[in-house]
Design an enzyme around this catalytic site. Structure first.
Site, PDB file in Angstrom:
ATOM      1  N   HIS A  64      -0.670   0.920  -3.908  1.00 31.09           N
ATOM      2  CA  HIS A  64       0.481   0.634  -3.046  1.00 31.09           C
ATOM      3  C   HIS A  64       1.765   0.699  -3.842  1.00 31.09           C
ATOM      4  O   HIS A  64       1.771   0.637  -5.070  1.00 31.09           O
ATOM      5  CB  HIS A  64       0.335  -0.727  -2.345  1.00 31.09           C
ATOM      6  CG  HIS A  64       0.820  -1.887  -3.149  1.00 31.09           C
ATOM      7  ND1 HIS A  64       2.134  -2.276  -3.163  1.00 31.09           N
ATOM      8  CD2 HIS A  64       0.173  -2.725  -3.990  1.00 31.09           C
ATOM      9  CE1 HIS A  64       2.270  -3.326  -3.957  1.00 31.09           C
ATOM     10  NE2 HIS A  64       1.095  -3.610  -4.483  1.00 31.09           N
ATOM     11  N   CYS A  65       2.851   0.841  -3.102  1.00 29.26           N
ATOM     12  CA  CYS A  65       4.198   0.824  -3.680  1.00 29.26           C
ATOM     13  C   CYS A  65       5.083   0.064  -2.696  1.00 29.26           C
ATOM     14  O   CYS A  65       4.599  -0.840  -2.012  1.00 29.26           O
ATOM     15  CB  CYS A  65       4.702   2.243  -3.934  1.00 29.26           C
ATOM     16  SG  CYS A  65       4.847   3.255  -2.447  1.00 29.26           S
ATOM     17  N   LYS A  66       6.352   0.399  -2.622  1.00 24.96           N
ATOM     18  CA  LYS A  66       7.244  -0.307  -1.705  1.00 24.96           C
ATOM     19  C   LYS A  66       7.006   0.115  -0.257  1.00 24.96           C
ATOM     20  O   LYS A  66       6.852  -0.725   0.621  1.00 24.96           O
ATOM     21  CB  LYS A  66       8.707  -0.061  -2.095  1.00 24.96           C
ATOM     22  CG  LYS A  66       9.694  -0.787  -1.226  1.00 24.96           C
ATOM     23  CD  LYS A  66      11.123  -0.561  -1.686  1.00 24.96           C
ATOM     24  CE  LYS A  66      12.097  -1.279  -0.764  1.00 24.96           C
ATOM     25  NZ  LYS A  66      13.483  -1.048  -1.173  1.00 24.96           N
TER      26      LYS A  66
END
Length: 96
Positions: A64-66
């Site tokens: 995941h990221c932002k």
């Protein structure tokens, strides 16, 4: 395997599961907010960390990221490197 929604991940965590979660944001972003149990390996350093992740090649790995864009790139990269069960968290930490 398909991407994963934040609701599915939260339900699994509430049920006591501890999936491998890799946060591919920058360290300063990780310090600001994080998903419980996630480890931080920024997208730019991911290629240098492959040896450390070797044991996970056939296990589920959630990235995941932002918002989901960088982690989609990370998921594609890991799949190219032979990881068989990589899932991208849709909407990233913003949805979580």
């Amino acid at each position: 395997m398909a991407d994963i929604t934040s609701d599915e991940l939260k339900q699994r965590q509430q049920a006591g599961e501890t999936p491998t979660i890799i946060d591919v944001r920058e360290p300063w972003e990780f310090e600001e907010s994080r998903i419980p149990g996630a480890q931080n390996i920024s997208l730019g350093t991911l290629p240098t960390k492959l040896d450390d992740l070797e044991e996970l090649k056939d296990q589920e790995v959630i990235v995941h990221c932002k918002s989901g864009a960088r982690s989609a790139s990370a998921a594609a990269f890991l799949k190219q490197q032979g990881f068989t069960n990589v899932r991208n968290l849709l909407g990233g930490i913003m949805n979580y």
